[in-house]
Scaffold this motif. Structure first.
Motif, PDB file in Angstrom:
ATOM      1  N   ARG A 163     -16.681 -30.023  26.507  1.00  0.00           N
ATOM      2  CA  ARG A 163     -15.863 -30.489  27.581  1.00  0.00           C
ATOM      3  C   ARG A 163     -14.555 -30.472  27.304  1.00  0.00           C
ATOM      4  NH1 ARG A 163     -17.031 -34.881  29.429  1.00  0.00           N
ATOM      5  NH2 ARG A 163     -15.667 -34.885  31.345  1.00  0.00           N
ATOM      6  N   ARG A 164     -14.197 -30.777  25.752  1.00  0.00           N
ATOM      7  CA  ARG A 164     -13.216 -31.125  25.151  1.00  0.00           C
ATOM      8  C   ARG A 164     -12.398 -32.375  25.851  1.00  0.00           C
ATOM      9  NH1 ARG A 164     -11.411 -26.616  22.218  1.00  0.00           N
ATOM     10  NH2 ARG A 164     -12.252 -24.847  22.822  1.00  0.00           N
ATOM     11  N   GLY A 195     -15.532 -39.232  15.441  1.00  0.00           N
ATOM     12  CA  GLY A 195     -15.290 -38.718  16.810  1.00  0.00           C
ATOM     13  C   GLY A 195     -13.808 -38.168  16.848  1.00  0.00           C
ATOM     14  N   THR A 196     -13.339 -38.070  17.881  1.00  0.00           N
ATOM     15  CA  THR A 196     -11.916 -37.504  18.239  1.00  0.00           C
ATOM     16  C   THR A 196     -10.711 -38.270  17.445  1.00  0.00           C
ATOM     17  OG1 THR A 196     -12.558 -37.333  20.476  1.00  0.00           O
ATOM     18  CG2 THR A 196     -10.295 -37.090  19.957  1.00  0.00           C
ATOM     19  N   ARG A 197     -10.192 -37.379  16.795  1.00  0.00           N
ATOM     20  CA  ARG A 197      -9.004 -38.082  15.936  1.00  0.00           C
ATOM     21  C   ARG A 197      -8.206 -39.101  16.247  1.00  0.00           C
ATOM     22  NH1 ARG A 197      -3.926 -36.480  14.614  1.00  0.00           N
ATOM     23  NH2 ARG A 197      -4.151 -34.702  16.148  1.00  0.00           N
ATOM     24  N   GLU A 198      -7.624 -38.802  17.426  1.00  0.00           N
ATOM     25  CA  GLU A 198      -6.686 -39.856  17.951  1.00  0.00           C
ATOM     26  C   GLU A 198      -7.654 -41.275  18.278  1.00  0.00           C
ATOM     27  OE1 GLU A 198      -4.947 -35.946  19.052  1.00  0.00           O
ATOM     28  OE2 GLU A 198      -7.035 -36.613  19.177  1.00  0.00           O
ATOM     29  N   VAL A 199      -8.629 -41.055  18.605  1.00  0.00           N
ATOM     30  CA  VAL A 199      -9.530 -42.275  19.035  1.00  0.00           C
ATOM     31  C   VAL A 199      -9.912 -43.177  17.545  1.00  0.00           C
ATOM     32  CG1 VAL A 199     -11.323 -43.200  20.235  1.00  0.00           C
ATOM     33  CG2 VAL A 199     -10.281 -41.381  20.854  1.00  0.00           C
ATOM     34  N   VAL A 200     -10.151 -42.415  16.532  1.00  0.00           N
ATOM     35  CA  VAL A 200     -10.717 -42.939  15.343  1.00  0.00           C
ATOM     36  C   VAL A 200      -9.470 -43.361  14.599  1.00  0.00           C
ATOM     37  CG1 VAL A 200     -11.650 -42.258  13.243  1.00  0.00           C
ATOM     38  CG2 VAL A 200     -12.762 -41.533  15.113  1.00  0.00           C
ATOM     39  N   GLN A 201      -8.544 -42.772  14.649  1.00  0.00           N
ATOM     40  CA  GLN A 201      -7.151 -43.340  13.945  1.00  0.00           C
ATOM     41  C   GLN A 201      -6.788 -44.435  14.855  1.00  0.00           C
ATOM     42  OE1 GLN A 201      -4.328 -40.074  13.489  1.00  0.00           O
ATOM     43  NE2 GLN A 201      -5.793 -39.054  11.786  1.00  0.00           N
ATOM     44  N   SER A 202      -6.592 -44.674  16.043  1.00  0.00           N
ATOM     45  CA  SER A 202      -6.175 -45.934  16.658  1.00  0.00           C
ATOM     46  C   SER A 202      -6.886 -47.028  16.394  1.00  0.00           C
ATOM     47  CB  SER A 202      -6.217 -45.262  18.212  1.00  0.00           C
ATOM     48  OG  SER A 202      -5.643 -46.577  18.939  1.00  0.00           O
ATOM     49  N   GLN A 243      -3.919 -41.032  24.182  1.00  0.00           N
ATOM     50  CA  GLN A 243      -3.109 -40.365  23.397  1.00  0.00           C
ATOM     51  C   GLN A 243      -3.760 -39.046  23.503  1.00  0.00           C
ATOM     52  OE1 GLN A 243      -2.609 -41.423  19.259  1.00  0.00           O
ATOM     53  NE2 GLN A 243      -1.533 -39.668  18.932  1.00  0.00           N
ATOM     54  N   PHE A 244      -5.060 -38.549  23.190  1.00  0.00           N
ATOM     55  CA  PHE A 244      -5.660 -37.312  23.008  1.00  0.00           C
ATOM     56  C   PHE A 244      -5.607 -36.649  24.329  1.00  0.00           C
ATOM     57  CE2 PHE A 244      -9.854 -35.180  24.037  1.00  0.00           C
ATOM     58  CZ  PHE A 244      -9.589 -33.978  23.062  1.00  0.00           C
ATOM     59  N   LEU A 245      -6.043 -37.333  25.538  1.00  0.00           N
ATOM     60  CA  LEU A 245      -6.249 -36.658  26.780  1.00  0.00           C
ATOM     61  C   LEU A 245      -4.715 -36.376  27.380  1.00  0.00           C
ATOM     62  CD1 LEU A 245      -8.888 -39.309  28.177  1.00  0.00           C
ATOM     63  CD2 LEU A 245      -9.166 -36.831  27.745  1.00  0.00           C
ATOM     64  N   THR A 246      -3.873 -36.983  26.963  1.00  0.00           N
ATOM     65  CA  THR A 246      -2.509 -36.752  27.688  1.00  0.00           C
ATOM     66  C   THR A 246      -1.983 -35.353  26.732  1.00  0.00           C
ATOM     67  OG1 THR A 246      -1.801 -38.803  27.809  1.00  0.00           O
ATOM     68  CG2 THR A 246      -0.067 -37.436  27.420  1.00  0.00           C
ATOM     69  N   ALA A 247      -2.236 -35.285  25.429  1.00  0.00           N
ATOM     70  CA  ALA A 247      -1.975 -34.283  24.516  1.00  0.00           C
ATOM     71  C   ALA A 247      -2.661 -32.943  25.161  1.00  0.00           C
ATOM     72  CB  ALA A 247      -2.227 -34.419  23.195  1.00  0.00           C
ATOM     73  N   ALA A 248      -3.989 -33.189  25.423  1.00  0.00           N
ATOM     74  CA  ALA A 248      -4.755 -32.110  25.877  1.00  0.00           C
ATOM     75  C   ALA A 248      -4.429 -31.545  27.502  1.00  0.00           C
ATOM     76  CB  ALA A 248      -6.264 -32.535  25.699  1.00  0.00           C
ATOM     77  N   GLY A 249      -3.725 -32.334  27.959  1.00  0.00           N
ATOM     78  CA  GLY A 249      -3.236 -32.028  29.359  1.00  0.00           C
ATOM     79  C   GLY A 249      -4.172 -32.464  30.489  1.00  0.00           C
TER      80      GLY A 249
END
Length: 217
Positions: free
Chosen positions: A96-97, A152-159, A207-213
């Motif tokens: 589901r991205r 997991g998702t890059r933005e979540v892990v890095q945050s 951050q990830f969900l905003t970038a993904a639209g």
């Protein structure tokens, strides 16, 4: 804690799939949990399976044949149920991205198990230290490091990745203590998230969900 922090930031918080309502070692409960996830359609999924059967200390402390047999049986049960649930839930979230993160102690042997390895294959991975998110023992106020692996998702892990700055001492994650008028094991208590850590996960997801639209700018 993640649900509480997300709700405070304007998210629709969902019921965590955990005990006592959800027993993911039971077939019917697993089925209901998958159906619930399908209906809920979460934008952020945090997978944190029980770590105690996968602790290297658990394996070391099992000295007699009967103790080793019990541990092996418990691990096999978790492989067939909890870890497979994580695999299917992670695959659905990835398809589901949407944002996904798995969390367990860095030393957890579950990371080597096939369902977990497959669940996060090719995703971001990093170790973080909970002392940097204010993880303190409630009885002494001492910080605990509790080195944790995130995948997991890059933005979540890095945050949510912060390594200890070595500017403080740590209390060991062992033994027992008094917490909320009960005696609890320090390792069980250490599995809880601080507000700061939960907020870092949610901010990374935003951050990830905003970038993904999926969220407005």
């Amino acid at each position: 804690m993640v649900s509480l922090i997300a709700s405070g930031r304007g998210w629709d918080a969902l019921e965590p799939i955990t005990l006592p309502r959800w027993d993911l070692t039971k077939t019917e409960s697993i089925k209901q949990a998958h159906e619930y996830l399908s209906r809920a359609d979460p934008d952020l999924l945090v997978l944190a399976w029980p770590c105690d059967p996968w602790s290297c200390i658990q394996r070391t402390n099992r000295r007699t044949p009967s103790q080793r047999t019990r541990l092996a049986s418990r691990r096999q049960l978790h492989r067939r149920t909890l870890l497979m649930f994580c695999l299917h839930a992670a695959r659905r979230q990835r398809a589901r991205r949407r944002a996904l993160v798995g969390e367990n102690p860095a030393s957890s042997e579950a990371w080597k198990e096939q369902p977990i390895a497959a669940a996060f294959e090719g995703m971001e991975a990093a170790e973080t230290d909970m002392c940097m998110f204010g993880k303190r023992k409630p009885d002494t106020g001492e910080l605990v490091r509790k080195r944790t692996m995130l995948k997991g998702t890059r933005e979540v892990v890095q945050s949510a990745t912060r390594r200890c700055d070595k500017q403080h001492d740590h209390d060991p994650v062992q033994g027992s203590m008094r917490y909320q008028n009960k005696t609890v094991s320090v390792s069980s208590w250490a599995g809880g998230y601080t507000k700061a850590f939960a907020e870092s996960l949610v901010k990374g997801a935003e951050q990830f969900l905003t970038a993904a639209g999926h969220l407005p700018e």
